[in-house]
Design a protein around this motif. Sequence first.
Motif, short mmCIF file in Angstrom:
data_model
loop_
_atom_site.label_atom_id
_atom_site.label_comp_id
_atom_site.label_asym_id
_atom_site.label_seq_id
_atom_site.Cartn_x
_atom_site.Cartn_y
_atom_site.Cartn_z
N ASN A 1 -11.42 20.87 -27.70
CA ASN A 1 -11.26 19.97 -26.57
C ASN A 1 -12.28 18.84 -26.73
O ASN A 1 -13.48 19.06 -26.56
N ASP A 2 -11.81 17.65 -27.05
CA ASP A 2 -12.71 16.52 -27.29
C ASP A 2 -13.49 16.12 -26.04
O ASP A 2 -14.51 15.41 -26.15
N LEU A 3 -13.03 16.52 -24.86
CA LEU A 3 -13.70 16.14 -23.62
C LEU A 3 -14.85 17.09 -23.28
O LEU A 3 -15.67 16.79 -22.41
N GLN A 4 -14.90 18.23 -23.98
CA GLN A 4 -15.84 19.29 -23.59
C GLN A 4 -17.30 18.89 -23.76
O GLN A 4 -18.12 19.17 -22.90
N ASP A 5 -17.64 18.25 -24.86
CA ASP A 5 -19.04 17.90 -25.09
C ASP A 5 -19.58 17.00 -23.99
O ASP A 5 -20.72 17.17 -23.51
N VAL A 6 -18.78 16.03 -23.57
CA VAL A 6 -19.22 15.12 -22.51
C VAL A 6 -19.35 15.89 -21.20
O VAL A 6 -20.34 15.73 -20.47
N ALA A 7 -18.38 16.74 -20.88
CA ALA A 7 -18.44 17.51 -19.64
C ALA A 7 -19.64 18.44 -19.61
O ALA A 7 -20.31 18.59 -18.58
N GLU A 8 -19.95 19.06 -20.75
CA GLU A 8 -21.11 19.95 -20.81
C GLU A 8 -22.40 19.18 -20.59
O GLU A 8 -23.33 19.69 -19.93
N ARG A 9 -22.47 17.97 -21.11
CA ARG A 9 -23.68 17.16 -20.94
C ARG A 9 -23.85 16.72 -19.49
O ARG A 9 -24.96 16.77 -18.94
N LEU A 10 -22.76 16.29 -18.88
CA LEU A 10 -22.84 15.77 -17.52
C LEU A 10 -22.89 16.87 -16.46
O LEU A 10 -23.43 16.67 -15.37
N PHE A 11 -22.32 18.02 -16.79
CA PHE A 11 -22.21 19.11 -15.81
C PHE A 11 -22.67 20.41 -16.48
O PHE A 11 -21.85 21.15 -17.03
N PRO A 12 -23.96 20.69 -16.44
CA PRO A 12 -24.51 21.87 -17.12
C PRO A 12 -23.82 23.19 -16.80
O PRO A 12 -23.74 24.06 -17.68
N PRO A 13 -23.32 23.43 -15.56
CA PRO A 13 -22.62 24.69 -15.32
C PRO A 13 -21.42 24.92 -16.25
O PRO A 13 -21.10 26.06 -16.56
N VAL A 14 -20.78 23.83 -16.69
CA VAL A 14 -19.67 23.98 -17.65
C VAL A 14 -20.20 24.54 -18.96
O VAL A 14 -19.64 25.48 -19.53
N ALA A 15 -21.30 23.98 -19.44
CA ALA A 15 -21.91 24.47 -20.69
C ALA A 15 -22.33 25.92 -20.56
O ALA A 15 -22.16 26.73 -21.49
N GLN A 16 -22.87 26.30 -19.40
CA GLN A 16 -23.30 27.68 -19.19
C GLN A 16 -22.12 28.63 -19.21
O GLN A 16 -22.19 29.73 -19.79
N ALA A 17 -21.00 28.23 -18.60
CA ALA A 17 -19.82 29.09 -18.59
C ALA A 17 -19.22 29.23 -19.99
O ALA A 17 -18.78 30.31 -20.39
N VAL A 18 -19.19 28.13 -20.75
CA VAL A 18 -18.68 28.19 -22.12
C VAL A 18 -19.55 29.13 -22.96
O VAL A 18 -19.05 29.96 -23.73
N GLU A 19 -20.86 29.01 -22.80
CA GLU A 19 -21.77 29.85 -23.58
C GLU A 19 -21.58 31.32 -23.24
O GLU A 19 -21.51 32.17 -24.13
N TRP A 20 -21.47 31.62 -21.95
CA TRP A 20 -21.33 33.03 -21.54
C TRP A 20 -19.99 33.61 -22.01
O TRP A 20 -19.95 34.67 -22.63
#
Length: 295
Positions: free
Chosen positions: A219-238
Amino acid sequence: MRSLHDCPAPAKLNLFLHVVGRRADGYHLLQSVFQLVDRADTLHFDLRDDELIVRTTEVPGVPADQDLIVRALRLLQAEYARRHGRLPPGIDVAVEKILPMGGGLGGGSSDAATALMAANRLWQAGLSQQELMDLGLPLGADIPFFLFGETAFAEGVGERLLPVRGPDCWYVIIEPGVAVPTPAIFSAPDLTRDTGRVIISDFSSSYEVSGKHRGFGKNDLQDVAERLFPPVAQAVEWLGRHGDARMTGSGACVFCAFSSEREADQVVALVPGTWRAWKAHSLSRHPMKSLLQNQ
């Protein structure tokens, strides 16, 4: 027929989402596979004795005049009047909303598509599937997919659709607790906009339903969303500890595929209580189509 009740408006997942270019008008060119799942809002429709379109339930944060349901029904009402020389009856719409807003699941677009299918039947408007798709596109690029009503390989801004066979599996979906505004993602200067194009067979040959699923592409949008919205990055990591986790759409929801309901249940049971999580099964066909066939 004066009413249609218990009409499903299912969620979708983007199994991958590539940004492959940008049009002169600023719209981004995409490639994706849209997959329906069996978690849905539920809508109820009743014809009125006047010509008003009325949403009878509150949707927090969405005034009725801005609701895609109301706007879609008004467009169809106007198209009916253009064809028949008179307005059809108005409609009361009640919405049981469970899909999150700003989650990348297409909830608002799905609601609008279900409303168009229901009103087309109640009014006996006679629009074809393609005509409904064309009517809905200006309101939202996801609406044509929900009217298309089956797993689809999408191109353009999401409106060029071809049927494709998707995986038969269970998904665990996590709602990270944030609403991601789509414009914030697409306007980011660091968004990838030049991913190489793929063809349907690239996707179709990538799935092996054995053990944990390895998704196609990214998902090309994911990196930007993870940067702008840390909870997204946390959920992806978990969730990534249990399989190939990724974000759907422009976010914020994160999903992972599993071969069995038992596996999905086990992972849902482990999700931290700070997040909302649920399981859903893939759908090959929009359930609204079966409902209308049985009316």
